[in-house]
Structure formats: C-alpha cells, structure tokens
Motif scaffolding. Structure first.
Motif, PDB file in Angstrom:
ATOM      1  N   UNK A 111      88.931  31.876 -16.109  1.00  0.00           N
ATOM      2  CA  UNK A 111      89.166  32.280 -17.498  1.00  0.00           C
ATOM      3  C   UNK A 111      89.806  31.145 -18.292  1.00  0.00           C
ATOM      4  N   UNK A 112      90.724  30.428 -17.662  1.00  0.00           N
ATOM      5  CA  UNK A 112      91.309  29.256 -18.330  1.00  0.00           C
ATOM      6  C   UNK A 112      90.223  28.241 -18.656  1.00  0.00           C
ATOM      7  N   UNK A 113      89.342  27.994 -17.702  1.00  0.00           N
ATOM      8  CA  UNK A 113      88.257  27.044 -17.921  1.00  0.00           C
ATOM      9  C   UNK A 113      87.352  27.499 -19.059  1.00  0.00           C
ATOM     10  N   UNK A 117      91.345  25.605 -21.464  1.00  0.00           N
ATOM     11  CA  UNK A 117      92.753  25.428 -21.119  1.00  0.00           C
ATOM     12  C   UNK A 117      92.868  24.724 -19.771  1.00  0.00           C
ATOM     13  N   UNK A 118      93.652  23.653 -19.713  1.00  0.00           N
ATOM     14  CA  UNK A 118      93.938  23.018 -18.432  1.00  0.00           C
ATOM     15  C   UNK A 118      94.895  23.899 -17.633  1.00  0.00           C
ATOM     16  N   UNK A 119      94.981  23.649 -16.328  1.00  0.00           N
ATOM     17  CA  UNK A 119      95.787  24.482 -15.441  1.00  0.00           C
ATOM     18  C   UNK A 119      96.745  23.612 -14.639  1.00  0.00           C
ATOM     19  N   UNK A 168      90.338  27.702  -5.482  1.00  0.00           N
ATOM     20  CA  UNK A 168      90.044  26.859  -6.652  1.00  0.00           C
ATOM     21  C   UNK A 168      88.981  25.807  -6.338  1.00  0.00           C
ATOM     22  N   UNK A 169      88.250  26.010  -5.244  1.00  0.00           N
ATOM     23  CA  UNK A 169      87.202  25.057  -4.889  1.00  0.00           C
ATOM     24  C   UNK A 169      86.190  24.957  -6.031  1.00  0.00           C
ATOM     25  N   UNK A 170      85.896  23.726  -6.451  1.00  0.00           N
ATOM     26  CA  UNK A 170      84.979  23.496  -7.568  1.00  0.00           C
ATOM     27  C   UNK A 170      85.629  23.632  -8.933  1.00  0.00           C
ATOM     28  N   UNK A 171      86.928  23.966  -8.961  1.00  0.00           N
ATOM     29  CA  UNK A 171      87.625  24.169 -10.229  1.00  0.00           C
ATOM     30  C   UNK A 171      88.682  23.103 -10.502  1.00  0.00           C
ATOM     31  N   UNK A 172      88.727  22.074  -9.636  1.00  0.00           N
ATOM     32  CA  UNK A 172      89.625  20.956  -9.907  1.00  0.00           C
ATOM     33  C   UNK A 172      89.047  20.097 -11.028  1.00  0.00           C
ATOM     34  N   UNK A 173      89.904  19.335 -11.677  1.00  0.00           N
ATOM     35  CA  UNK A 173      89.478  18.502 -12.802  1.00  0.00           C
ATOM     36  C   UNK A 173      88.360  17.542 -12.395  1.00  0.00           C
ATOM     37  N   UNK A 174      88.453  16.992 -11.206  1.00  0.00           N
ATOM     38  CA  UNK A 174      87.446  16.026 -10.748  1.00  0.00           C
ATOM     39  C   UNK A 174      86.081  16.675 -10.572  1.00  0.00           C
ATOM     40  N   UNK A 175      86.064  18.020 -10.454  1.00  0.00           N
ATOM     41  CA  UNK A 175      84.813  18.751 -10.284  1.00  0.00           C
ATOM     42  C   UNK A 175      84.311  19.345 -11.598  1.00  0.00           C
ATOM     43  N   UNK A 176      85.011  19.043 -12.689  1.00  0.00           N
ATOM     44  CA  UNK A 176      84.655  19.636 -13.974  1.00  0.00           C
ATOM     45  C   UNK A 176      85.432  20.889 -14.289  1.00  0.00           C
ATOM     46  N   UNK A 177      86.426  21.219 -13.447  1.00  0.00           N
ATOM     47  CA  UNK A 177      87.249  22.401 -13.665  1.00  0.00           C
ATOM     48  C   UNK A 177      88.524  22.068 -14.429  1.00  0.00           C
ATOM     49  N   UNK A 178      89.429  23.050 -14.593  1.00  0.00           N
ATOM     50  CA  UNK A 178      90.619  22.851 -15.412  1.00  0.00           C
ATOM     51  C   UNK A 178      91.875  22.441 -14.648  1.00  0.00           C
ATOM     52  N   UNK A 179      91.869  22.499 -13.306  1.00  0.00           N
ATOM     53  CA  UNK A 179      93.104  22.248 -12.555  1.00  0.00           C
ATOM     54  C   UNK A 179      93.406  20.754 -12.565  1.00  0.00           C
ATOM     55  N   UNK A 180      94.393  20.364 -13.381  1.00  0.00           N
ATOM     56  CA  UNK A 180      94.694  18.949 -13.584  1.00  0.00           C
ATOM     57  C   UNK A 180      96.054  18.545 -13.051  1.00  0.00           C
ATOM     58  N   UNK A 181      96.915  19.522 -12.769  1.00  0.00           N
ATOM     59  CA  UNK A 181      98.272  19.219 -12.319  1.00  0.00           C
ATOM     60  C   UNK A 181      98.666  20.173 -11.204  1.00  0.00           C
TER      61      UNK A 181
END
Length: 778
Positions: A111-113, A117-119, A168-181
């Motif tokens: 939903x953040x993505x 919104x970054x996460x 969060x697999x596939x949802x990290x920033x490097x994968x195009x997702x929002x999890x940045x920190x």
C-alpha cells in the motif's frame, strides 16, 4: 518599555562540501531513481532533500483501514512511513509465525508503494515501543542471552530477519519497491560494549537479504554505533512516559525548547546523555527518528500535550540542523490481544509505570481511531515548507546567535537559530516553553546577520515574539532570479514554473508583514488595484509594508528576465486549512473547510461537515468539478476558484443513550442507534468522564481503554461494526482517588467531603462522512 533586541548571527565564511556515498550507503532502483547519503544530507537523483518520516504501526491498526490512514499521512507531507516490526506480534508462540490480517506486513508495504511512500522498517529484535517485552516473545524474554552476541539469540534473530525478508521480497528499493531504510535494534546504549552485537545484527540483516540504501540505529545516550556502518538517528519528546514522577516538571526539562548544537536529548535517556558535539556519532547527517508529535499516557504521568508543545519542538530540530524529521508516532494505534497475553508494555520497570491495556493513542496528530488533531494541520505547514525549500535548506548549516539564553530559566533572551549557506538562509525562532511559566511577549525584535557578501539587517520595523509562538523567516531567497531579501511572514510553498510562479506565505502572530526585494533583481514590483500597501526604496531594497492577508495575489515581482513571482499572504486561519497535492491533472493548492487527502488524481474530503464543505482551489483553471455525480459551479475567491459541495441532507444528530448500571455504580450501557453508520464512514463518541480510567466492552470483550487526563475520550466505533450496532457497548469507569499519585495538568474538583470521583459527565457523537471530488475535464 523594554529596549529593542537585535538578534545577531555570524555565518561561517565557508562550509565544507558534502561528501557523497557516506559510509558507502545509497542505492538505485531499476527505474534509475537514486538515493544517496552524503556526509550532511540525503539526496534523491542528486538533489538534496529533507524527508519527513512518520511512524505508524501496522499491527496496531485494523488492516481494512490502512490505505485511508496512509493517504492522510501523505496529505500531511509525510514522505516515509516508518514502522516497528514487533517480534512478539508475529511469533508469540515459538516457531509459529503469523503475517496475516493486521500483521500482514507485505500488504502494508504494498500500500505504501501504491501511493509513492518510501518505507523505513525498524526490525528489532528489541523495539520497545511500549510493547510487551519491547517486542521480544515471552518464550525468550527470560533468557539472559537476549540482546547479546550469544549464539542462541543471534540464531533466533536470524530466523526473525529471514521471515521479515520473505514478507518484503521484491519490495526493497533495489527491486523497485519502497523499502529504503532499516533500523537495527533500538536504544542499544551500551557504548563500545554493544558494538559487536550491532555489527552482528547488520551482518545478519544483509545475509537475510536487506540490501537497502540506508542503515540506521538510534543514537541517543551512550549508543553503540559501529564506526562506518550505521547512521545514528535522534529524537526528542515533550514529556516522559517512562518516568514515574507524578509531580509537575520545571525548567530542568526545558532543553528541548532551545536551539542547540547538541543532538542528544535528556528526555529520552537522561542517565546517559553525552553532550559532546565532537563525538563521532555527530559526524553524520543529522537524522531524527523519534521527534515526538505527542506522548503516551501512563498511570503516573498524564500530560495534555498542546499543539505548540510539539510543533515548536519539530521546528527547533530543523533549525538545529536536522536533515530528516522522523516522528514517533505520527499515527496512534491499539495494542493487539495475543493468543496468550495482552501486548502492552510490562518491562518490569517500576510498578507504577503502568500503560493502558489497549490504547496507544499517543496524543498523535492522527489518533488511535484515525481522528485528526489540531497538531496535524500545524505539521502540514512545516512539511509543505520542507518539501518546497528542502533542497536549499538541507545543505545549510545551523548557526546560533551571538547572544544566547543564559540558562534554562531564561525567558527574556530571544530563542532563535539560523541555517545558512552562502548568503541565503532561514531564521527560526521559538517563544514557547511548556515548562517555563515565565515566558512572555518579547517586543522590539530585529535581526542582523553577517554573511560572506555583507551584513543584512531586518526588518524596517521590529517585530514581537508573541508568547507561545514560533516561526521561520527567509532571507536572500532566490526565486527564479528574483531575490527576496527578507520577509516577516512564514513561507508555506510555491507553485508554478520558472516563467511564472506563486509563493504562499502566512502571517505570524505579532509580526506586521514586510517583504523586501533586492532592487537589482527586479524590473518592477506591482500591487493590485486598491491595495493600501506601501512601497519604498532604500539601501538597494524595495520594501513593501502594510500588506493585509487574503486570498488575492498581494505582490507581483517581475525579474529582469521577464519571469513573474506572485506572492499570496494568507492569514493564520486560512493557513490552517491549506493543502497542496496532485489533483485534477496538476499540483494544486486548496483551502478547505474540512479535512482532505489526495487519491488517484482526485481530492477526497472527510469529516463531520464533508457534505456541504467549501473548497477554494489554485490555480483555478481547467476545473469542472462534481461531487457525488452532481456538478458544482465555481465562484471567484481572490486568486482561487471557490466551490461549495452539495449537501445531500442535514447532518444527522446521533443520540447515544447511556443507561447507568443498577448493580455497578461505575458501569453504563451505551445504546447506539442501528443506523448510526448509515451514510457515513465512522461514528465518533466523545466520552467526558471523571475517574481513574475507562474501558469499553463490546460483546463481552474489552476492546478499548483510556487513562483519565481531563480531556474527553474520543472513540471511533466502525472497527466493531456491525456487532456494536446490534448489542451496543458497556462503559466502565474506575474511581479516581484524591490521594492517587498521578500527575494531571488539572485535578477535577471532588464534591464536598468526597475523596473519590467516578462520574460520566456526558456522551456526544458525530458522524464522519467522506466525498470524492472529481473533475470532468481532467
């Protein structure tokens, strides 16, 4: 008459350049978006930013309402959603992980993505967050090995991190997702002894798959920060929920209301504060993760946090040099009930440090039931400023005035700071202190700033720092070639292009607005017909005075290049209802009579008066609005177009009947009309009572509670529908004893000869409805 006070600053001649890829951090998404961490600030695609992080605990809020609450946060200027992942919420029973329902981390991150919104995930294993065992499951809590490099504990942490990583697999920033920190652990204040443990946690996180641009750890107190591996983050609170002191505080706790180079805050870790700005943990970009927008109520301490208490605190942090503002918590929640136990804190601290079983409202801008508090609107103004001017502000260094308050009791010396880069910057001031009753108006204030290009002094007429106020003033602000020498009004945001843009300001209490332009940067300065403002030229400046706030363009400055800069000065009332977001095809500014958020290119208005609400929109062109399928005709409202939404019917008055229990003097049956949610999205109860605590029971189960503080208890019922409409609810109030060792802002008066108080004063109710406003021409 008190003599005039000139606040004098001396800016540094040269600021060290920011070093990119600080600690080797940063990352790029598949789309090419790049986040970097320099030695001073964060950049996105090479541009300095000043992000705003707001904490919301997904596992403390019903998942069916997450999306709306995230949109509310985004509409307030939150750009990063932070959340603890409480281990005990997911593995209460050993080896039985639960990521379903309100514990569905993946759904929350998705939903953040969806909404840009970054996460920021705070992984634990220990989180605190007023959770049972700080989040560590009961089955490991009694072990002496916890929070150490003990192989057994690290093995269990590895399993936890691997399970989180799966979600969060596939949802990290490097994968195009929002999890940045991510944050490792929380409040590991063991100094150098704790560094091997923190290093082990980072290794485990990376091995689990957490490859993110930014790695952090809390930095207050004698924090265990491995050199070169983690960025320390800081915080500040307006009171102390971890203290059992039931006496009023004095100015010994006023430090957070002063401008200072120190990042540590005695309210968070007052036994281990190290006030040394030369420490290695200060040699990183200044980020906060726990700037308190409220505070949790405990049994012993029940302060009522006013908007000025927290808004001034956040402004001071920015003035002190913070380059990320992180709020804990921006959205309140409710402790879930586990399979085995309830989930409120029980860390074995002093017995009087008791927390509510359910409520984690935190007096947050968005409360436990999603209710909007006044502080939300004040934060929105600050966040809009950071969005619009953050790229300029982030590289600026903090500067303290030459005359500084003598001590924490000093209410006479103005409290101010500045941030400067080159010849431009912003002045920050604060004349509010929750703990100092001696605060008073300070008249005759002016500013003198020594800059590399010369000294600037302003304004022409000194201003007043009114008691309880705080604000931001720009100087040498370059807007597409037009240089605003100074303004005694606070900037909000700007809209438009390099050829033509509009700056929005609002009037600060105690300050007659003055705007001055550098004469050589403007071809002309124009006032609208009928304006009574005055223009004078002096000292290479074009100075405008006598400007009255309103919704019209009050000033237009034309640059030598022909570009136009318009200025709209709002009054404080309009500023409190000012929003900005993407709606109907472009960025818009909106002044609304109710709350709103932006969704899929539309504006969604919500609140008690959403139907029949008024919205004034800038720019006014290209609009053919409708609400509920009904077209709305516009009217001119200064530079805005004004629309009045259709009112389907008069707002229903919902009466909630409270029947006093015959056998229990502290019990009332609440009968809620079965149609209370018809045509609305929630029904809020305002329960005014006197007692020690109150509990709400639905269908024989306790579902919500409150510790009495002197303000009405606000409860939204939609999460318990339809059962609460069918069977009502039971309200229980426990007695408050006149001798209870509790801090209250104001004790209720007991009746003559009475020592206990147990009374339901009143219950009122209101419906919250929502309406989507669409545009036929978008």
């Amino acid at each position: 008459m008190k003599p005039a006070t000139a606040i004098t600053f001396k800016a540094p001649g040269k600021i060290p350049a920011a070093t990119p890829h600080h600690l080797g951090m940063g990352g790029k998404s598949p789309a090419g978006m790049e986040i970097d961490v320099t030695s001073q600030y964060i950049t996105i695609d090479g541009k300095p930013v000043l992000p705003v992080s707001g904490e919301m605990h997904f596992s403390r809020y019903p998942n069916q309402f997450w999306e709306e609450e995230l949109l509310k946060m985004k509409a307030c200027g939150i750009t990063i959603i932070a959340s603890y992942i409480f281990w005990i919420h997911h593995e209460e029973v050993k080896d039985e992980f639960d990521w379903t329902g309100d514990r569905d981390l993946r759904k929350f991150v998705q939903l953040c993505a969806k909404h840009g919104l970054l996460v920021f995930l705070r992984l634990g294993p220990f989180c605190h967050g007023e959770c049972r065992n700080g989040g560590i499951p009961d089955w490991f809590w009694t072990s002496s090995a916890k929070r150490t490099t003990d192989p057994e504990f690290l093995a269990r942490t590895r399993i936890l991190y691997q399970e989180i990583a799966k979600q969060v697999r596939g949802l990290l920033f490097k994968d195009g997702g929002p999890v940045a920190m991510i944050q490792l652990e929380n409040e590991m204040c063991a100094g150098e002894k704790g560094i091997p443990y923190m290093q082990a946690l980072k290794r485990i996180a990376i091995e689990a798959g957490f490859d993110v641009p930014i790695y952090t750890a809390t930095g207050w107190g004698d924090s265990s920060i491995p050199p070169g591996e983690l960025i320390p983050t800081f915080g500040s609170y307006p009171d102390t929920p971890w203290d059992t002191n039931y006496k009023p505080y004095g100015t010994e706790h006023s430090k957070c209301f002063f401008f200072t180079p120190e990042r540590d805050d005695g309210f968070i870790d007052n036994k281990a504060v190290v006030n040394d700005a030369g420490r290695s943990k200060y040699k990183h970009p200044y980020l906060t993760c726990e700037t308190g927008p409220g505070i949790q109520i405990t049994y012993s301490r029940r302060p009522i946090i006013q908007p000025a208490d927290v808004l001034s605190l956040a402004l001071i942090k920015v003035g002190n040099g913070a380059n990320m503002i992180g709020y804990y918590v921006f959205h309140g929640g409710t402790h879930p009930v586990g399979k085995l136990t309830t989930m409120e804190e029980n860390l074995g601290r002093p017995s009087m440090l008791i927390y509510p079983t359910f409520s984690y409202d935190f007096q947050a801008p968005l409360g436990e039931f999603g209710q909007v508090r006044p502080s939300y609107h004040g934060y929105r103004l600050l966040h809009l400023f950071l969005e619009a001017f953050g790229s300029r502000l982030a590289p600026m260094v903090p500067v303290l005035p030459e005359a500084y308050p003598m001590d924490l009791d000093d209410a006479d010396t103005p409290r101010a700071g500045a941030r400067v880069a080159g010849n431009a910057g912003f002045v920050f001031y604060n004349n509010h202190d929750r703990f100092n009753p001696r605060m008073h108006d300070i008249p005759g204030v002016s500013f003198k700033i020594s800059l590399p290009g010369g000294t600037i002094a302003f304004p022409a007429q000194p201003v007043i720092f009114k008691k309880g106020t705080y604000g931001i003033l720009p100087f040498n602000l370059d807007v597409h070639g037009v240089v605003l020498r100074y303004a005694t009004a606070q900037p909000i945001t700007m809209l438009g292009s390099e050829k033509e843009c509009t700056l929005f300001f609002f009037q600060l209490d105690g300050m007659d607005p003055e705007f001055a332009f550098v004469e050589g940067t403007v071809d002309s300065v124009r006032l609208p017909a009928g304006s009574k403002a005055k223009i004078q030229r002096a000292g290479g400046q074009v100075i405008l005075t006598g400007i009255k706030p309103g919704r019209d363009v009050q000033i237009t400055a034309i640059a030598e290049s022909g570009s136009a800069v318009h200025i709209v000065l709002l009054d404080a009332g309009d500023a409190g209802h000012f929003w900005k977001g993407h709606a109907w095809g472009q960025e818009r500014a909106i002044i609304a009579s109710t709350n709103l958020y932006f969704d899929s290119g539309d504006a969604v208005l919500y609140g008690e008066e959403a139907c029949g609400a008024t919205v004034s929109i800038f720019p006014p062109g290209g609009l053919a609005l409708s609400a509920g399928g009904v077209g709305i005709d516009p009217a001119t409202d200064g530079a805005f177009a004004r629309f009045v939404l259709p009112r389907k019917k008069e707002a229903a008055r919902i009466a909630v009947k409270a029947v006093h229990g015959k056998d229990d003097p502290g019990s009332w049956q609440l009968d809620i009309p079965k149609d209370a949610l018809d045509g609305s999205q929630d029904l809020f109860l305002s329960i005014e009572y006197i007692g020690n605590s109150a509990t709400l029971n639905v269908d024989g189960k306790d579902v919500a509670d409150d510790f009495y503080s002197g303000v009405p208890w606000i409860v939204g019922i939609k999460r318990w529908a339809p059962r609460v409409l069918e069977s009502g609810a039971r309200l229980s109030i426990t007695p408050l004893d006149a001798g209870d060792e509790i801090f209250l802002e104001k004790w209720p008066a007991a009746g003559k000869g009475a020592i206990t108080m147990q009374k339901l004063v009143s219950i009122s109710a209101w419906q919250e409805s929502s309406v989507r406003v669409t545009n036929g021409s978008s």
